[in-house]
Design an enzyme around this catalytic site. Structure first.
Site, short mmCIF file in Angstrom:
data_model
loop_
_atom_site.label_atom_id
_atom_site.label_comp_id
_atom_site.label_asym_id
_atom_site.label_seq_id
_atom_site.Cartn_x
_atom_site.Cartn_y
_atom_site.Cartn_z
N GLU A 6 0.89 -1.16 0.00
CA GLU A 6 0.00 0.00 0.00
C GLU A 6 0.92 1.20 0.00
O GLU A 6 1.34 1.67 1.06
CB GLU A 6 -0.92 -0.02 1.22
N GLU B 47 3.49 9.32 -3.30
CA GLU B 47 4.34 8.88 -2.20
C GLU B 47 5.50 8.02 -2.69
O GLU B 47 6.11 7.27 -1.92
CB GLU B 47 3.52 8.12 -1.16
#
Length: 650
Positions: free
Chosen positions: A115, A124
């Site tokens: 994730e 990210e």
């Protein structure tokens, strides 16, 4: 707190067993090939996905977590759940993990579970992490959960959302007729900032935008194969559904947990969701608002190309009128703000400056205090008040600002370079010479300061007023004259989830994570209020707004603390979550609710969460009150607060 938010997002996912089903399917496919299931879990957090994998039959899991406190918690959680012999937690960045007889992993994994996503999907560092993992840590054509992600986009026209990106002409009614404050040419031409504006798009009314395109599938990433972090662009041709001005791209993504796409999770807003009644609330994965470099006219039925560009961390969009093969501009670099406004103003600040009703209120107030010969000193960051004061008749306008070069561009665009003098000094260093020997008759502020996070951080205006005391005329007017702090108890529909303990998650005990977060929250600075844009988070009031403190700007900041104590009566309301669930909290606001709470969309409000643990001494039924003690500390500018839920008989 990102990990905490993610756990609640995952709880929503796990309610539909999306991740769990995907992991089970991946392990089964590997086992069906007669192979051992070796799992690499990048960004393991609590170790939850690794524990799912072991429960699904994986032979061993390597759980990577770079954040040491989180890695330490994962080790304890894995041990508490009885998986220490099957899960190895590695406290490293995945790019530092080694493979080999003496490495962190003896061999490459054949299942990749992650994730690594944010609202923008890749913000990210998902692409570089996947790229490295495929090159060094997993086998070729490994199984991946999620298996695939797809990014979607929809072109819209929206004056409201465009007002978050560009400065509109500001109209001012004066004694000489209407004056217009125009934006500098550099601002009109500026492509803006490349950063995404992530919001709860479900809270934007469909009346606030006009749809110009169907939902377009822009690009997909197959995580089971080699992933590239190199810059790329993806073009989709479409015919506009309506004529208008292309301004904004709304975007979101979905993930498919399996190769067949049967196990799917989408971030689509309600109007593009296949099952609007099945919408799941998330505060980490929301939706994206992107702004085109310039607004462009489009004609219904006249084919265009929407182009999604991305590098390793960032996505941006452009509109092309010819096919990408014939137009080299699709390979453009990431947009960079060159007007400084997008570096100084947040998106809500743009909306605030563009709010004509707000400008009219300031103008009306200024007309009542400006007199012939007024010497006006304006104190705020990036404010248009100096221009407003000049147009409304101030004889001399001075500005005490931090955003000097940006404001000078606005003054130049409006032929006011010699009308407004900016003083580049801290207020306590101001001299009579800086004021040309005059006293200030009007000290003016919005107030707004770029360093403010919570509403009361803008009390910096009060400290400037105090430092300016010797330079104020005896009859000087300070505007605004005061600020007031209010409290109201509300019940949020969803926001309470970010503080709700996880407990057991899909049968796995993660109380250790809850305890770690609670210890962090027990620090004094973590007990204070936190900022949230409450227009994005529906709630209903459980009390009337309560006036708590008044800050009188007509007087200097006091030497002694200001303290207020009292109680807030809670309404009798069936179905409230107070205190059995942590949905009730105390909110500071400057705006009263109308029915269900309505909030100023141009700023963040301060939210103080009650403890997630109910007070056992409070009866479960009957009238209640909230007692409060709020104190303003003048030497630091901080506000501390304590709230306690109690029976009204206390």
């Amino acid at each position: 707190m990102k990990v905490f938010w993610l756990l609640h997002d995952w709880l929503q996912l796990h309610g539909n067993v999306k991740y769990y089903h995907g992991i089970r399917a991946a392990v089964s496919r590997v086992k069906d090939r007669g192979q051992k299931a070796l799992v690499l879990d990048i960004g393991t957090g609590t170790g939850l996905l690794s524990m799912m994998a072991v429960t699904a039959g994986a032979d061993f899991c390597y759980a990577i977590e770079v954040f040491k406190p989180m890695a330490d918690a994962a080790v304890k959680i894995v041990e508490k759940n009885g998986f220490s012999d099957k899960i190895k937690v590695i406290n490293k960045h995945s790019t530092e993990v080694t493979v080999g007889p003496d490495g962190d992993m003896p061999c490459r994994a054949n299942i990749l579970v992650t994730e690594l996503f944010d609202t923008e999907l890749i913000g990210e560092g998902a692409l570089p992490s996947y790229e490295h993992a495929h090159r060094h840590l997993v086998q070729e054509n490994c199984e991946a959960v999620p298996h695939r992600a797809t990014v979607y986009a929809q072109l819209v026209e929206s004056r409201r959302m465009w007002s978050w990106n560009k400065l509109f002409p500001v109209h001012v009614q004066t004694s000489l007729g209407e004056q217009v404050i125009v934006p500098p040419l550099e601002m009109e031409r500026c492509p803006g900032a490349p950063s995404v504006y992530d919001i709860q798009l479900n809270q934007v009314s469909p009346a606030d935008f006009t749809v110009l395109s169907d939902v377009l599938s822009m690009f997909s990433v197959d995580f089971s194969k080699q992933v590239s972090s190199s810059a790329a662009c993806h073009s989709r041709q479409f015919e506009p559904l309506a004529s208008g001005r292309a301004q904004v791209v709304l975007s979101w993504w979905d993930i498919e947990m399996d190769p067949e796409g049967k196990i799917k999770c989408t971030m689509a807003p309600f109007w593009a969701h296949s099952d609007p009644d099945g919408l799941q609330w998330r505060d980490h994965w929301m939706q994206c608002v992107y702004f085109l470099p310039q607004e462009e006219p489009v004609l219904q039925g006249s084919a265009l190309c929407l182009v999604a560009h991305h590098d390793d961390y960032c996505v941006w969009y452009s509109l092309q009128r010819t096919s990408p093969e014939k137009n080299a501009r699709v390979h453009q670099m990431r947009p960079v703000c060159d007007c400084q406004a997008h570096l100084l103003w947040t998106r809500p600040r743009f909306g605030e400056i563009n709010d004509q009703n707000r400008t009219d209120q300031y103008a009306q107030a200024l007309r009542t205090v400006l007199k012939p010969g007024s010497v006006c000193l304006c104190v705020s960051d990036g404010s248009l008040l100096p221009v407003l004061a000049h147009h409304l008749g101030a004889e001399q306008v001075l500005g005490l600002h931090l955003s000097v070069s940006f404001l000078r561009r606005i003054f130049k665009a409006n032929q006011l370079e010699d009308k407004v003098n900016i003083i580049e000094k801290r207020p306590e260093l101001l001299t009579n010479a800086d004021l040309e020997g005059k006293k200030v008759s009007l000290l003016l502020g919005e107030p707004f300061f770029t360093t403010s996070l919570l509403p009361w951080h803008n009390l910096y205006f009060w400290y400037v007023r105090t430092a300016m005391d010797q330079h104020l005329d005896p009859g000087a007017v300070v505007m605004p004259q005061a600020a007031s702090l209010h409290a109201m108890v509300v019940e949020f529909r969803d926001l309470w989830r970010i503080r709700s303990p996880c407990g057991d998650c899909e049968g796995f005990d993660v109380h250790i994570m809850d305890d770690m977060i609670q210890r962090a929250l027990d620090f004094r600075e973590s007990k204070e209020a936190e900022p949230h844009p409450l227009w994005e988070y529906p709630c209903r009031s459980l009390s009337e707004p309560q006036h708590v403190l008044t800050f009188d700007f007509r007087q200097p900041v006091p030497q002694q603390p200001m303290r207020a104590e009292g109680t807030v009566e809670l309404r009798s309301c069936l179905g409230w979550r107070l205190p059995r669930c942590p949905g009730a909290l105390t909110v500071f606001l400057l705006l009263s609710p109308q029915g269900h709470c309505r909030w100023n969309p141009h700023c963040k409000q301060a939210v103080y969460f009650f403890s997630t643990s109910p007070d056992p001494t409070v009866p479960p039924d009957g009238p209640r009150t909230v007692s409060y003690a709020v104190e303003f500390h003048p030497h630091t500018g901080d506000i501390t607060m304590e709230f306690r839920l109690a029976d009204s008989s206390d």
